[in-house]
Design an enzyme around this catalytic site. Structure first.
Site, short mmCIF file in Angstrom:
data_model
loop_
_atom_site.label_atom_id
_atom_site.label_comp_id
_atom_site.label_asym_id
_atom_site.label_seq_id
_atom_site.Cartn_x
_atom_site.Cartn_y
_atom_site.Cartn_z
N CYS A 64 0.86 -1.18 0.00
CA CYS A 64 0.00 0.00 0.00
C CYS A 64 0.90 1.23 0.00
O CYS A 64 1.57 1.50 1.00
CB CYS A 64 -0.93 0.04 1.21
SG CYS A 64 -1.92 1.56 1.24
N MET A 66 -4.59 5.05 -5.62
CA MET A 66 -3.70 4.25 -4.78
C MET A 66 -2.27 4.73 -5.00
O MET A 66 -1.88 5.02 -6.13
CB MET A 66 -3.81 2.77 -5.15
CG MET A 66 -5.25 2.23 -5.13
SD MET A 66 -6.21 2.62 -6.60
CE MET A 66 -5.63 1.36 -7.73
#
Length: 396
Positions: free
Chosen positions: A105, A318
């Site tokens: 992430c 993202m």
């Protein structure tokens, strides 16, 4: 009388990083069975987040019922030389009993640097009284180095500031992140091509062939052209997330691309690999109104990008996909590069549903193959809450 197992409490920190938030743990604070990879760890994290939840709300846990808020992080003193902290990321499925460990992430990386300092993983002599602390992060999911430049004031992490990030309501201190050698294992282009003809079912696109750039940088990502799938690239979440047919189309594209990239053996395997690859669609610049009501002018951006995460259109972008966008845009001939006007470039500003984001990337040809040396972007992060999470002691 039936007896029930009591709840136990586990030290944890709830943090926002970029446009995501998650529950952060120190490895040594986890119950012993969860200190090693396996079902006990997965079950614990599922219960912490509140999954699987057939209602799709994660009401009985810390999750926020979106891919951006169904996240967990485990950090430990690094076992790698010249690194401070090992950063392991678990993307928790909302409706299935499943934790995906296949990728990073990028957004939470900004929080990982601060958490590492606060947790004592960074040697005291490397933390200035005032200035920038360089945190050397080993990203354990993808086996890559990430450098986070965390501001320090009076010997402590500086969280407040004036750096604004589209997709996040309030400003905070800027954290610059460098993703070193961001390509994954193997070639940056797994198929060997900058653009492929990706074969998909004929009901997805007329003729059953879709132009696609499949790149492994930051996170494996499949780029397609917006106009080839009936979009403009200016869409906001509601235009896609409320359309079951559209979501099924994107999942089909993702599954076929994953096979072509060598990430899975057959299309059906994509259901057990939800976090990667990502699928995104690109288009040349065009003005639109962001989800906040802010007007984004065509002249403010180099290209438009919309990306899906865990089966839904992301509300912003993202961080790992931003690395893929920057890297692809730096390589002449990819769909992202062509949408940005083609040619050589070392940074792009792209439009996403919440606004814009600038990402820099460096790519070069070595031995006839493209390689990415690094990607750079700025994020911000802050602690939302710290203390303990509680879970029933028999839940893992």
């Amino acid at each position: 009388m039936t007896t029930f197992a009591p709840q136990i409490k586990i030290p944890a920190t709830y943090m926002r990083g970029g446009t995501s938030k998650g529950v952060f743990f120190r490895l040594q604070d986890l119950p012993e069975p969860a200190q090693v990879p396996g079902q006990a760890r997965d079950n614990l994290l599922l219960r912490v987040i509140g999954s699987p939840d057939p209602y799709g709300k994660q009401t009985d846990g810390m999750g926020g019922a979106t891919s951006s808020t169904s996240k967990t992080v485990i950090l430990s003193k690094s076992e790698q030389p010249d690194h401070d902290v090992d950063y392991l990321f678990g993307q928790v499925s909302i409706d299935k009993p499943f934790v995906d460990w296949s990728g990073n992430c990028g957004n939470l990386t900004a929080a990982a640097g601060a958490f590492a300092i606060n947790s004592g993983f960074v040697d005291a002599e490397r933390i200035p009284q005032n200035g920038i602390c360089t945190v050397r992060i080993w990203q354990a999911n993808i086996q890559k180095t990430i450098i986070a430049h965390v501001p320090i004031t009076n010997g402590e992490v500086q969280e407040t500031g004036d750096f604004e990030l589209d997709g996040v309501t309030f400003p905070a201190a800027e954290v610059q992140i460098e993703f070193m050698d961001p390509a994954g294992e193997g070639a940056i282009f797994p198929t060997g091509n900058l653009v492929d003809d990706l074969e998909v079912p004929a009901d997805v696109v007329e003729g059953g062939t879709l132009k696609a750039t499949m790149i492994n940088a930051g996170i494996p990502t499949i780029f397609v052209n917006a106009d080839q799938i009936g979009y403009e690239g200016t869409e906001l979440q509601e235009a896609i997330n409320g359309d079951d047919k559209a979501l099924a189309m994107f999942e089909t594209i993702r599954a076929h691309g994953a096979v072509k990239m060598g990430l899975i053996e057959k299309v059906e395997d994509a259901a057990n690999r939800q976090h990667t690859p990502k699928v995104a669609f690109v288009a040349p610049p065009k003005g639109y109104m962001a989800s906040s009501g802010k007007e984004i002018a065509a002249g403010d951006i180099d290209l438009l990008v919309r990306a899906l995460s865990m089966g839904k259109l992301h509300h912003a972008m993202m961080g790992t996909a931003a690395v893929a966008i920057g890297t692809a845009a730096a390589i002449p001939g990819t769909l992202a590069n062509l949408a940005a006007g083609g040619g050589e470039r070392n940074a792009v500003t792209f439009g996403h549903p919440s606004g814009t984001l600038r990402v820099g990337a460096e790519a070069e040809i070595s031995n006839g193959q493209w390689t990415a040396t690094k990607a750079i972007m700025s994020r911000n992060a802050r602690i939302l809450m710290e203390g303990w999470v509680r879970v029933p002691s028999d839940s893992f």
